[in-house]
Scaffold this motif. Sequence first.
Motif, PDB file in Angstrom:
ATOM      1  N   ARG B 143       0.908  -0.778  -0.126  1.00  0.00           N
ATOM      2  CA  ARG B 143       0.317   0.138   0.493  1.00  0.00           C
ATOM      3  C   ARG B 143       0.707   1.261   0.397  1.00  0.00           C
ATOM      4  O   ARG B 143       0.781   2.355  -0.427  1.00  0.00           O
ATOM      5  CB  ARG B 143      -0.821   0.150   0.966  1.00  0.00           C
ATOM      6  N   ASN B 144       2.059   1.140   0.643  1.00  0.00           N
ATOM      7  CA  ASN B 144       3.416   2.448   0.559  1.00  0.00           C
ATOM      8  C   ASN B 144       4.069   2.760  -0.686  1.00  0.00           C
ATOM      9  O   ASN B 144       3.868   2.893  -1.392  1.00  0.00           O
ATOM     10  CB  ASN B 144       4.732   1.474   1.215  1.00  0.00           C
ATOM     11  N   TYR B 145       3.578   2.076  -2.258  1.00  0.00           N
ATOM     12  CA  TYR B 145       3.512   1.915  -3.182  1.00  0.00           C
ATOM     13  C   TYR B 145       2.398   2.217  -4.437  1.00  0.00           C
ATOM     14  O   TYR B 145       1.122   1.333  -4.118  1.00  0.00           O
ATOM     15  CB  TYR B 145       4.121   0.864  -3.931  1.00  0.00           C
ATOM     16  N   GLU B 146       2.454   3.020  -5.290  1.00  0.00           N
ATOM     17  CA  GLU B 146       2.156   3.138  -6.189  1.00  0.00           C
ATOM     18  C   GLU B 146       2.309   2.370  -7.385  1.00  0.00           C
ATOM     19  O   GLU B 146       3.614   2.706  -8.062  1.00  0.00           O
ATOM     20  CB  GLU B 146       1.277   4.429  -7.254  1.00  0.00           C
ATOM     21  N   GLN B 174       3.733   6.081  -3.117  1.00  0.00           N
ATOM     22  CA  GLN B 174       2.452   6.471  -2.569  1.00  0.00           C
ATOM     23  C   GLN B 174       2.846   7.506  -2.171  1.00  0.00           C
ATOM     24  O   GLN B 174       1.414   8.537  -2.040  1.00  0.00           O
ATOM     25  CB  GLN B 174       2.253   5.603  -1.852  1.00  0.00           C
ATOM     26  N   HIS B 175       3.543   8.371  -1.351  1.00  0.00           N
ATOM     27  CA  HIS B 175       3.519   9.512  -0.320  1.00  0.00           C
ATOM     28  C   HIS B 175       4.498  10.268  -1.049  1.00  0.00           C
ATOM     29  O   HIS B 175       4.551  11.810  -0.334  1.00  0.00           O
ATOM     30  CB  HIS B 175       3.326   9.201   1.182  1.00  0.00           C
TER      31      HIS B 175
END
Lengths: 268, 268
Positions: B143-146, B174-175
């Motif tokens: 979830r930390n990555y797109e 992602q951020h």
Amino acid sequence: MGGHPFDDAIELHATQPGRMRGKTSPDWANMVGPFGGLTAAVLLRAIEEQPDRIGEPVSLTVNFAAPVADGDFDIATTAVRTNRTNQHWYAELSQGGDVKTTATAVFGARRDTWSDTEAPPLDVPGPDEIPPGGLHPIVVWARNYEMRYVDGAIPGREAAPAPSSVTTMWVRDQHSRGLDFAALTALSDIFYPRVFLRRGAVSPAGTISLTTYFHADGRDLAAVAGDYVLARAHANRFSRGYFDQSAQLWSRSGELLVTTHQVVYFKT
Amino acid sequence: MGGHPFDDAIELHATQPGRMRGKTSPDWANMVGPFGGLTAAVLLRAIEEQPDRIGEPVSLTVNFAAPVADGDFDIATTAVRTNRTNQHWYAELSQGGDVKTTATAVFGARRDTWSDTEAPPLDVPGPDEIPPGGLHPIVVWARNYEMRYVDGAIPGREAAPAPSSVTTMWVRDQHSRGLDFAALTALSDIFYPRVFLRRGAVSPAGTISLTTYFHADGRDLAAVAGDYVLARAHANRFSRGYFDQSAQLWSRSGELLVTTHQVVYFKT
């Protein structure tokens, strides 16, 4: 001593639990210190000989921290972790208390699973169709191997830069010694530095870190015996004093024995 | 804490010279223990933070000896050898005295030399032309990555075995955290196990050893900032419970940032 030159060079004796001593062999001299592949093989052999070692080599990473001087060396091995089916090792080769080389290795039990070789086989002429080549005899260690270049021979005096860093060669032990994990480890470093080919000239270069993944097991290697191995290497990027190299070693019967990678320091 | 999730997860504090303590982060959980790429990044960061460290990362090998449990961990780093232009490190991550992960690293000074990227650039559609994909949200760390798959997306429920193990994807934080060596190290392990693709199904698998060669320097990485990185991986051989994987990470402007290799344990 007095056996095969490779066996002589990797011969070790235990000095205390987890500690072994060996001696450099003049037969394996490189320009500075011994052939890196031989040093890597010695470290693998040191781990193989530990009484608490389980399984066969799965991966090995050797870091060349400083040149090994002619003479005795000590190897300290530590089983950092032993699991049910694999074991993690750390090893250091030192001389007079100075660390020259480090290694980490994973040994493991192999078992039957779904298998597939995805890397495409190399379509090249057989070794008998290619004249013997190799390195200049001034490179002492290379005299231990019979090399036949399919492509990417070491550049000669009048060579031009090549557009590709690929070298493909058949190689076997000059004295028909059988293949085992130690010999495969040495072969992982059989290629002269890729920058020579790209620049068309010899220049200062040395392997810093060498990683080998073993795909074959001991039985597969015994079947290869002293036959030729097909070896191909290429580089991906040369940048700011370092380049990387990836290589494959195949048996003549078409088994991918090893994939191996290294990062090399160079000057131009 | 309270910063970016990646920075929070790799935050360490010195407990004594060469010793640091960190804590696993629930944001980076994998099926068993934290995401391996995050553990590798933590080990790299521990070395980067040593006051006697010289230069930037050239190569890193991380061996995953046992799962890291939720909670505190300790990292011990040793500068095994310091040369004029490079430095060799060994590091261990442990919990309650049990070694869970080991690493060797080479750091070095970079200098201008002849340079060339021999690996051919990947000719793929840009990230804006591809819908977001990624892993099932049950895989917390992802979830930390797109992620945007160009090819080789993770197989779904009705998937058939694929003839190729290649996955190509655009990936970014992602951020919008900027790229640095620790972040690149984590990205080296961004790919789900290649065996899933070949078998068309998820099965038990875990990285045993991960090696990363850094071709870019810190300035190059700062220029990438939070932009997409193009990542492609493939396997060479699946055999007797292990397979190897090689991958490349490129910047959107066409710079080969990293080549990275791993050996993975699998069951089928």
